[in-house]
Scaffold this motif. Structure first.
Motif, PDB file in Angstrom:
ATOM      1  N   ASN A  21      43.686  47.739  35.366  1.00 36.15           N
ATOM      2  CA  ASN A  21      43.548  47.870  36.816  1.00 36.15           C
ATOM      3  C   ASN A  21      42.236  47.251  37.318  1.00 36.15           C
ATOM      4  O   ASN A  21      42.170  46.716  38.421  1.00 36.15           O
ATOM      5  CB  ASN A  21      43.606  49.340  37.229  1.00 36.15           C
ATOM      6  CG  ASN A  21      45.003  49.912  37.139  1.00 36.15           C
ATOM      7  OD1 ASN A  21      45.967  49.172  36.909  1.00 36.15           O
ATOM      8  ND2 ASN A  21      45.134  51.214  37.301  1.00 36.15           N
ATOM      9  N   THR A  72      42.850  43.572  37.505  1.00 32.08           N
ATOM     10  CA  THR A  72      43.643  43.252  38.700  1.00 32.08           C
ATOM     11  C   THR A  72      42.761  43.166  39.938  1.00 32.08           C
ATOM     12  O   THR A  72      42.884  42.245  40.748  1.00 32.08           O
ATOM     13  CB  THR A  72      44.735  44.313  38.918  1.00 32.08           C
ATOM     14  OG1 THR A  72      45.588  44.346  37.771  1.00 32.08           O
ATOM     15  CG2 THR A  72      45.557  44.009  40.164  1.00 32.08           C
ATOM     16  N   GLU A  73      41.844  44.134  40.070  1.00 31.53           N
ATOM     17  CA  GLU A  73      40.962  44.138  41.244  1.00 31.53           C
ATOM     18  C   GLU A  73      39.977  42.972  41.195  1.00 31.53           C
ATOM     19  O   GLU A  73      39.661  42.380  42.236  1.00 31.53           O
ATOM     20  CB  GLU A  73      40.209  45.467  41.329  1.00 31.53           C
ATOM     21  CG  GLU A  73      39.317  45.624  42.549  1.00 31.53           C
ATOM     22  CD  GLU A  73      40.063  45.549  43.875  1.00 31.53           C
ATOM     23  OE1 GLU A  73      39.400  45.367  44.913  1.00 31.53           O
ATOM     24  OE2 GLU A  73      41.320  45.660  43.881  1.00 31.53           O
ATOM     25  N   ASN A  93      41.799  39.990  42.357  1.00 32.25           N
ATOM     26  CA  ASN A  93      42.015  40.110  43.798  1.00 32.25           C
ATOM     27  C   ASN A  93      40.748  39.724  44.575  1.00 32.25           C
ATOM     28  O   ASN A  93      40.804  38.948  45.539  1.00 32.25           O
ATOM     29  CB  ASN A  93      42.434  41.533  44.146  1.00 32.25           C
ATOM     30  CG  ASN A  93      42.644  41.727  45.627  1.00 32.25           C
ATOM     31  OD1 ASN A  93      43.348  40.956  46.274  1.00 32.25           O
ATOM     32  ND2 ASN A  93      42.031  42.763  46.185  1.00 32.25           N
ATOM     33  N   LEU A  94      39.591  40.237  44.134  1.00 33.05           N
ATOM     34  CA  LEU A  94      38.330  39.930  44.818  1.00 33.05           C
ATOM     35  C   LEU A  94      38.001  38.444  44.719  1.00 33.05           C
ATOM     36  O   LEU A  94      37.543  37.836  45.695  1.00 33.05           O
ATOM     37  CB  LEU A  94      37.190  40.768  44.225  1.00 33.05           C
ATOM     38  CG  LEU A  94      37.213  42.266  44.537  1.00 33.05           C
ATOM     39  CD1 LEU A  94      36.066  42.971  43.805  1.00 33.05           C
ATOM     40  CD2 LEU A  94      37.101  42.508  46.032  1.00 33.05           C
ATOM     41  N   ALA A 115      40.072  36.012  44.445  1.00 32.01           N
ATOM     42  CA  ALA A 115      40.985  35.289  45.335  1.00 32.01           C
ATOM     43  C   ALA A 115      40.528  35.400  46.794  1.00 32.01           C
ATOM     44  O   ALA A 115      40.525  34.407  47.541  1.00 32.01           O
ATOM     45  CB  ALA A 115      42.399  35.845  45.178  1.00 32.01           C
ATOM     46  N   ILE A 116      40.130  36.602  47.200  1.00 36.49           N
ATOM     47  CA  ILE A 116      39.675  36.816  48.584  1.00 36.49           C
ATOM     48  C   ILE A 116      38.466  35.934  48.888  1.00 36.49           C
ATOM     49  O   ILE A 116      38.365  35.342  49.964  1.00 36.49           O
ATOM     50  CB  ILE A 116      39.328  38.302  48.819  1.00 36.49           C
ATOM     51  CG1 ILE A 116      40.596  39.160  48.765  1.00 36.49           C
ATOM     52  CG2 ILE A 116      38.620  38.490  50.157  1.00 36.49           C
ATOM     53  CD1 ILE A 116      40.324  40.647  48.786  1.00 36.49           C
ATOM     54  N   THR A 142      44.888  38.274  52.819  1.00 37.92           N
ATOM     55  CA  THR A 142      45.605  38.741  51.640  1.00 37.92           C
ATOM     56  C   THR A 142      46.852  39.512  52.064  1.00 37.92           C
ATOM     57  O   THR A 142      46.952  39.999  53.196  1.00 37.92           O
ATOM     58  CB  THR A 142      44.726  39.681  50.799  1.00 37.92           C
ATOM     59  OG1 THR A 142      44.420  40.853  51.574  1.00 37.92           O
ATOM     60  CG2 THR A 142      43.443  39.000  50.376  1.00 37.92           C
ATOM     61  N   ARG A 143      47.799  39.623  51.150  1.00 33.50           N
ATOM     62  CA  ARG A 143      49.024  40.376  51.446  1.00 33.50           C
ATOM     63  C   ARG A 143      48.694  41.826  51.780  1.00 33.50           C
ATOM     64  O   ARG A 143      49.314  42.436  52.657  1.00 33.50           O
ATOM     65  CB  ARG A 143      49.980  40.309  50.257  1.00 33.50           C
ATOM     66  CG  ARG A 143      51.284  41.044  50.489  1.00 33.50           C
ATOM     67  CD  ARG A 143      52.267  40.826  49.358  1.00 33.50           C
ATOM     68  NE  ARG A 143      52.694  39.443  49.278  1.00 33.50           N
ATOM     69  CZ  ARG A 143      53.599  38.997  48.400  1.00 33.50           C
ATOM     70  NH1 ARG A 143      54.145  39.847  47.541  1.00 33.50           N
ATOM     71  NH2 ARG A 143      53.941  37.729  48.379  1.00 33.50           N
ATOM     72  N   SER A 144      47.687  42.375  51.104  1.00 33.07           N
ATOM     73  CA  SER A 144      47.280  43.763  51.362  1.00 33.07           C
ATOM     74  C   SER A 144      46.764  43.922  52.793  1.00 33.07           C
ATOM     75  O   SER A 144      47.115  44.880  53.495  1.00 33.07           O
ATOM     76  CB  SER A 144      46.195  44.183  50.368  1.00 33.07           C
ATOM     77  OG  SER A 144      45.666  45.443  50.715  1.00 33.07           O
ATOM     78  N   LYS A 204      32.197  42.800  42.947  1.00 39.35           N
ATOM     79  CA  LYS A 204      32.748  42.101  41.789  1.00 39.35           C
ATOM     80  C   LYS A 204      31.810  42.231  40.584  1.00 39.35           C
ATOM     81  O   LYS A 204      32.257  42.460  39.445  1.00 39.35           O
ATOM     82  CB  LYS A 204      32.955  40.627  42.165  1.00 39.35           C
ATOM     83  CG  LYS A 204      33.620  39.772  41.099  1.00 39.35           C
ATOM     84  CD  LYS A 204      34.045  38.440  41.699  1.00 39.35           C
ATOM     85  CE  LYS A 204      34.488  37.469  40.626  1.00 39.35           C
ATOM     86  NZ  LYS A 204      33.384  36.853  39.902  1.00 39.35           N
TER      87      LYS A 204
END
Length: 640
Positions: A19, A22-23, A26-27, A29-30, A126-128, A627
């Motif tokens: 997890n 994953t985060e 995500n960071l 990518a953002i 982002t999708r979120s 991050k």
């Protein structure tokens, strides 16, 4: 908190190392996404209708996005833009104009178009973030339509079936409204209000409600905002000034009807002691909105609050010799026998001066009746629940200045000497100037607001200094000539000398020194409000080779003859900066029925060679820190 405790708490958010990975992905990518659009606006002064429209159209950004993602040959961009700005009103109008079958067909067409626009305007998120922005009532349907819209055309029948079902279930109108507000939300990521929400215009309370419900906003306090905050913080002088200004512009209904403050004692007091004088006629946008009796009442209240203000100001000046304002204790310089005043060695006759409650031997002293009146007015003001809610929000979202994405946002000025050196305010043995001055002001504002039971303490008195003091970054002038404008005919006494900042801000080197003092790069910009740009006289809002941007263009209708415009706004997106000049707003009715948008002109201020990414912004810096913390957690997951 120790490092071990911090990472132990952080670990609680992640069930396992996967997890964390994953985060981290995500960071990362953002950080590579284009930065969102920032929207800057200032000096709205209670003009809700124009302010609301500019928020709805994103200073022209909505129509710009429509032109980018739709074919202008087959889509009426103006009509669709009107729907996005005012969905409920536009839907109501179409239902009146069309048959039931025509409305259903129109619904289907608009839903298809709006889904295309939502898909286009959400690309940089982002999708979120997109999911969180969608209204829960329609989130599944919208996400399904968005997903299928991105697929091949063989899913068109599936999309049409969803839309047909929505229309059959009579959910088309609310879905269309929801899509329109989502588009407004995606077009502008963050709003900056660079001061002066209050005074002059009729609906600052509506502006505050709009801001409270806005998705992302910050505020840099203006001088008119501060005087309202000071009133809630316990300053009777600030409160009387607020009442005087509201009486002058015919806006006492804001305080009495919408904020529920009982003004009946003030009305009775002013009618008891004052007669109507032409000089105190209220400045009304529409004379027909007020009866003769109401105009007379505003006239008398303005007179009464002016004298109360000068009394209370004289008391404060005696209390605070460090403010160096002795020359502004106006009632002390009047010869009450022959109605003259001595100012800087010259004698002036007073015209229409009426001070029926002034004791010439102690002119700044309130009578017992006035003490009780002011005390009760302040109590009623501070006990207003809707006003308290608005002032709390102003404190929560507001600051004296903001350093954001390499730019300095402030309403007024950085006080300067004529040679460009920072002008300092001395309190005790400490001198404050530049950034330290504004930091000092903000600390005192927050202390005063946290202690509303104190009325004559230093912090609360300093809030009045911010309104009218020579070294105030929000005032920016040597003196405020309120008394002279009311009572002295010689217009030379009406002049309010501006701080050198307003001359020197045209020089790039001066702006760069200010940016450096705030720890910002000299390639940044100072974004100012406060002083209306007189565009009709050739003044340029872009100054100092682009380092200074002044965005007060005259939202307040009382300034529009002076500026020749109805306001400036600023847009900052991943491609650069655009300054937008607006013409006056007519009405929502005209906008909807005639598809009439505010006529706006955009000027490119700066274009970057490479698109600005999230990693280069304030938010990006925070994400980079997050991050790094997650990378440490990942490497030592089993230890924590």
């Amino acid at each position: 908190m120790s490092g071990v405790n911090y990472y132990s708490l952080l670990k609680e958010n992640f069930e396992n190392k996967e997890n964390v990975i994953t985060e981290l992905i995500n960071l990362e990518a953002i950080l590579h996404l284009p930065k969102g659009t920032e929207h800057f606006i200032s000096d709205v002064h209670g003009e809700y209708a124009a302010f609301d429209h500019v928020l709805r159209n994103g200073s022209g950004s909505v129509k710009e996005k429509l032109a980018e993602c739709l074919d202008k040959k087959t889509v009426d961009i103006d009509e669709l833009a009107t729907l996005i700005y005012y969905p409920e009103e536009k839907i109501k109008l179409e239902k009146e104009r069309k048959t039931q079958e025509e409305v259903k067909k129109w619904y289907a067409q608009q839903i298809q178009l709006l889904i295309t626009v939502v898909n286009y305007t959400s690309r940089k998120y982002t999708r979120s973030k997109v999911h969180k922005a969608l209204p829960s009532r329609f989130s599944y349907v919208i996400e399904e339509l968005l997903t299928e819209k991105q697929q091949e055309s063989d899913k068109q029948a599936y999309i049409q079936a969803i839309i047909d079902n929505i229309i059959q279930l009579r959910q088309a109108a609310p879905l269309i409204s929801a899509l329109c507000y989502v588009i407004q939300r995606f077009v502008v990521d963050h709003l900056h209000v660079v001061g002066d929400i209050y005074d002059r215009g009729p609906a600052p309370d509506m502006i505050m409600e709009r801001l409270i419900h806005y998705h992302s906003v910050d505020i840099q306090w203006g001088n008119h905002d501060i005087i309202w905050l000071a009133s809630m913080a316990g300053s009777p002088l600030a409160l009387i000034n607020v009442l005087r200004i509201c009486a002058r512009y015919g806006n006492l209904a804001i305080i009495e009807d919408r904020y529920g403050v009982n003004l009946r004692p003030l009305v009775e007091y002013s009618h008891k002691y004052y007669q109507v004088l032409d000089k105190f006629s209220p400045k009304l946008e529409d004379e027909t909105d007020f009866s003769a009796a109401e105009k007379d009442s505003l006239n008398k209240i303005q007179q009464a609050t002016a004298i109360l203000q000068f009394k209370l100001e004289g008391q404060l000046i005696k209390r605070r010799p460090e403010f160096l304002m002795d020359e502004r204790s106006m009632l002390d310089f009047i010869n009450y026998t022959n109605s003259t005043i001595s100012l800087q060695g010259k004698i002036y006759s007073l015209v229409d001066f009426s001070g029926p409650t002034i004791d010439p031997d102690n002119p700044c002293e309130l009578t017992g009746e006035e003490e009780e009146l002011v005390k009760n007015l302040l109590l009623s003001f501070q006990n207003s629940e809707p006003l308290r809610r608005h002032m709390d929000f102003l404190m929560e979202k507001g600051n004296m200045y903001l350093c954001y994405n390499g730019n300095l946002l402030l309403h007024g000025c950085i006080p300067l000497h004529q040679n460009g050196d920072f002008k300092s305010l001395r309190i005790g043995q400490t001198h404050y100037s530049g950034k330290s001055l504004l930091d000092f002001f903000e600390a005192q504002i927050r202390y005063s607001y946290a202690h509303p039971e104190l009325s004559n303490d230093f912090s609360t008195d300093l809030l009045w200094y911010l309104w009218t003091g020579e070294c105030s970054s929000l005032f920016g002038k040597k003196v405020m000539a309120t008394f002279e404008r009311y009572y002295i005919e010689d217009k030379q006494t009406h002049h309010e000398e501006k701080n050198a900042y307003y001359r020197l801000r045209n020089q790039e080197a001066v702006c760069q020194e200010i940016l450096k003092d705030f720890g910002l790069p000299i390639t940044g910009h100072i974004i100012n409000g406060h002083t209306p740009v007189k565009a009709n006289q050739g003044e340029n809002p872009i100054k100092a080779n682009g380092r200074m941007l002044v965005i007060d263009g005259g939202f307040a209708k009382s300034y529009q003859k002076e500026t020749g415009l109805a306001g400036y706004t600023l847009l900052s997106n991943s491609y650069g900066l655009q300054l937008v000049a607006h013409q006056p707003f007519s009405s929502v009715k005209e906008s909807v029925e005639q598809q009439k948008d505010i006529l706006s002109t955009k000027r490119l201020v700066e274009r970057v060679e490479n698109r600005t990414r999230v990693s280069q912004t304030n938010i990006g810096k925070k994400l980079i820190q997050e991050k790094k913390a997650l990378e440490t957690l990942y490497e030592n997951y089993d230890f924590y």
